[in-house]
Scaffold this motif. Structure first.
Motif, mmCIF file in Angstrom:
data_model
loop_
_atom_site.group_PDB
_atom_site.id
_atom_site.type_symbol
_atom_site.label_atom_id
_atom_site.label_comp_id
_atom_site.label_asym_id
_atom_site.label_seq_id
_atom_site.Cartn_x
_atom_site.Cartn_y
_atom_site.Cartn_z
ATOM 1 N N UNK A 1 3.044 14.304 -17.845
ATOM 2 C CA UNK A 1 2.335 14.183 -16.589
ATOM 3 C C UNK A 1 3.275 13.520 -15.578
ATOM 4 N N UNK A 2 3.357 14.106 -14.412
ATOM 5 C CA UNK A 2 4.213 13.574 -13.355
ATOM 6 C C UNK A 2 3.405 12.615 -12.490
ATOM 7 N N UNK A 3 3.967 11.424 -12.265
ATOM 8 C CA UNK A 3 3.321 10.422 -11.415
ATOM 9 C C UNK A 3 4.148 10.286 -10.152
ATOM 10 N N UNK A 4 3.458 10.303 -9.021
ATOM 11 C CA UNK A 4 4.096 10.142 -7.707
ATOM 12 C C UNK A 4 3.346 9.070 -6.933
ATOM 13 N N UNK A 5 3.800 8.803 -5.740
ATOM 14 C CA UNK A 5 3.109 7.847 -4.876
ATOM 15 C C UNK A 5 2.418 8.601 -3.754
ATOM 16 N N UNK A 6 1.213 8.161 -3.420
ATOM 17 C CA UNK A 6 0.444 8.734 -2.318
ATOM 18 C C UNK A 6 1.223 8.516 -1.017
ATOM 19 N N UNK A 7 1.338 9.561 -0.195
ATOM 20 C CA UNK A 7 2.032 9.449 1.089
ATOM 21 C C UNK A 7 1.312 8.539 2.065
ATOM 22 N N UNK A 8 0.019 8.331 1.884
ATOM 23 C CA UNK A 8 -0.752 7.514 2.823
ATOM 24 C C UNK A 8 -0.834 6.053 2.427
ATOM 25 N N UNK A 9 -1.156 5.777 1.154
ATOM 26 C CA UNK A 9 -1.383 4.375 0.752
ATOM 27 C C UNK A 9 -0.338 3.846 -0.229
ATOM 28 N N UNK A 10 0.485 4.733 -0.805
ATOM 29 C CA UNK A 10 1.532 4.308 -1.721
ATOM 30 C C UNK A 10 1.099 4.134 -3.165
ATOM 31 N N UNK A 11 -0.176 4.358 -3.479
ATOM 32 C CA UNK A 11 -0.683 4.194 -4.846
ATOM 33 C C UNK A 11 -0.113 5.279 -5.762
#
Length: 76
Positions: A1-11
């Motif tokens: 599973x690939x985890x990234x950061x939300x472009x809006x809040x960084x979560x």
């Protein structure tokens, strides 16, 4: 599973493929849940099925699932 950061809040988020083939952004941490028709929250199961129910504090309940990120995004 690939985890990234939300472009809006960084979560931390991941994408779960829905039954219709769309990529649903979800919180990266899977949580235990219990299915309850008409329940208060949407739960994305790992197989792409979206169900209603309740998040559990602990245990396994009906399985583990993901919260759609739009339900928790804290846009600055």
């Amino acid at each position: 599973m690939i985890v990234r950061n939300c472009n809006r809040c960084g979560a931390a988020i991941t994408f779960v493929r829905t039954k219709k083939g769309k990529a649903m952004p979800c919180d990266a941490q899977a949580m235990p849940y219990r299915v309850a028709p008409g329940g208060p929250v949407n739960i994305m199961k790992p197989d792409g099925e979206l169900v209603r129910g309740y998040w559990l504090e602990s245990g396994t309940g009906d399985g583990v699932g993901y919260r759609p990120h739009w339900a928790s995004c804290r846009t600055p």
